[in-house]
Design a protein around this motif. Sequence first.
Motif, short mmCIF file in Angstrom:
data_model
loop_
_atom_site.label_atom_id
_atom_site.label_comp_id
_atom_site.label_asym_id
_atom_site.label_seq_id
_atom_site.Cartn_x
_atom_site.Cartn_y
_atom_site.Cartn_z
N VAL A 263 -45.67 2.52 -18.80
CA VAL A 263 -44.33 2.04 -18.58
C VAL A 263 -44.57 1.11 -17.35
O VAL A 263 -44.92 1.45 -16.46
CB VAL A 263 -43.41 3.24 -18.49
CG1 VAL A 263 -41.93 2.45 -18.28
CG2 VAL A 263 -43.29 4.14 -19.72
N SER A 264 -43.65 0.00 -17.63
CA SER A 264 -43.79 -1.05 -16.42
C SER A 264 -42.64 -1.77 -16.27
O SER A 264 -41.91 -1.96 -17.40
CB SER A 264 -45.07 -2.16 -16.42
OG SER A 264 -44.84 -2.88 -17.75
N ALA A 265 -42.22 -2.07 -15.20
CA ALA A 265 -41.06 -3.05 -14.96
C ALA A 265 -41.12 -3.59 -13.79
O ALA A 265 -41.69 -3.26 -12.61
CB ALA A 265 -39.72 -2.08 -14.86
N PRO A 266 -40.64 -4.88 -13.47
CA PRO A 266 -40.46 -5.55 -12.35
C PRO A 266 -39.19 -4.83 -11.18
O PRO A 266 -38.41 -4.35 -11.74
CB PRO A 266 -39.79 -6.89 -12.67
CG PRO A 266 -39.04 -6.73 -14.07
CD PRO A 266 -39.72 -5.39 -14.59
N VAL A 267 -39.76 -4.78 -10.03
CA VAL A 267 -38.96 -4.36 -9.14
C VAL A 267 -39.07 -5.28 -7.75
O VAL A 267 -39.92 -6.03 -7.58
CB VAL A 267 -39.27 -3.01 -8.67
CG1 VAL A 267 -39.29 -1.91 -9.78
CG2 VAL A 267 -40.71 -3.02 -7.89
#
Length: 320
Positions: A263-267
């Motif tokens: 699971v990946s997401a920009p932060v």
Amino acid sequence: MDLAIQAEGLVKHFGETKALDGVTLGVRPGTVLGLLGPNGAGKTTAVRIFATLLRPDDGRATVGGYDVVRQAHQVRQLVGLTGQFAAVDEMLTGTENLLLIGRLLGMPKPDAKARARELLSDFDLTDAADRAAKTYSGGMRRRLDLAASLVGRPSILFLDEPTTGLDPRARTELWTLIRRLVAGGVTVLLTTQYLDEADALADEITVIDHGRVIATGTPDELKAKTGSQTLVVRPEDESHLPVVVGVVEELAKATPEVDGARVSAPVTDPAVLPAVVRRLDDAGVLVTELTLRGASLNEVFLSLTGRPVEDETESEGRPA
């Protein structure tokens, strides 16, 4: 410092299509400039203008200090070009291909033969020198094609998607050859749709889209411009994937991407990482991967153009 390649306001039309719309760029001697953009962005058109194969409709370009329109002959004495597809004659042997190029460049036959032997050795093709090029592997043909562009000892080399269609090993071998050329003082303008290739080879990058320059800088500078990092989480038990997705989405305030169990997401806030750790610990979720990394060139490209580099668009208004 004088630039090896310089363009100021280049414009090129193909009918109603504006392939280049005021492109300005520069390449320092002895460096690699990566020219990136989606298909149809204008990369190959720019290369063809620099190589004197096309005339711009407006603007000015110089290569080695010579104007590509008014001093095209002088430019051609300085440059080599390897296009998207190998241009060797498959019925000729490796030696014959290079000898032919040498003779076309006006070399005396003994000098052309000596240069062919030298290049075949440099590109690890000596054992295949007397074989027809049609028997070569894709990587070998690519190396022969690059060798052919170097027969005249150019100081400036245009590589237009040189590793298209090559397997990873052949790509890595070609990267090594390119680095060796640059270490010897050759200036390279490289167009590519492989962003890892640009990251590995380019000293500076220019991104063009719809015929316009939209970003320039070193790979690290471009990555920093996105202003974000990417959080990656992989649960030990895939049944916990919905929990991980929910936690990441809530804390990162972005819709996560799910690739298998990752699971990946920009932060934008590094404090998200310890917050995710606490929430998953409270939920009893064990993880096998938990990282916060800088943006990749793929993510930079997506943020700049709004689409991935592999996205197919219309051609540049001319046959490929």
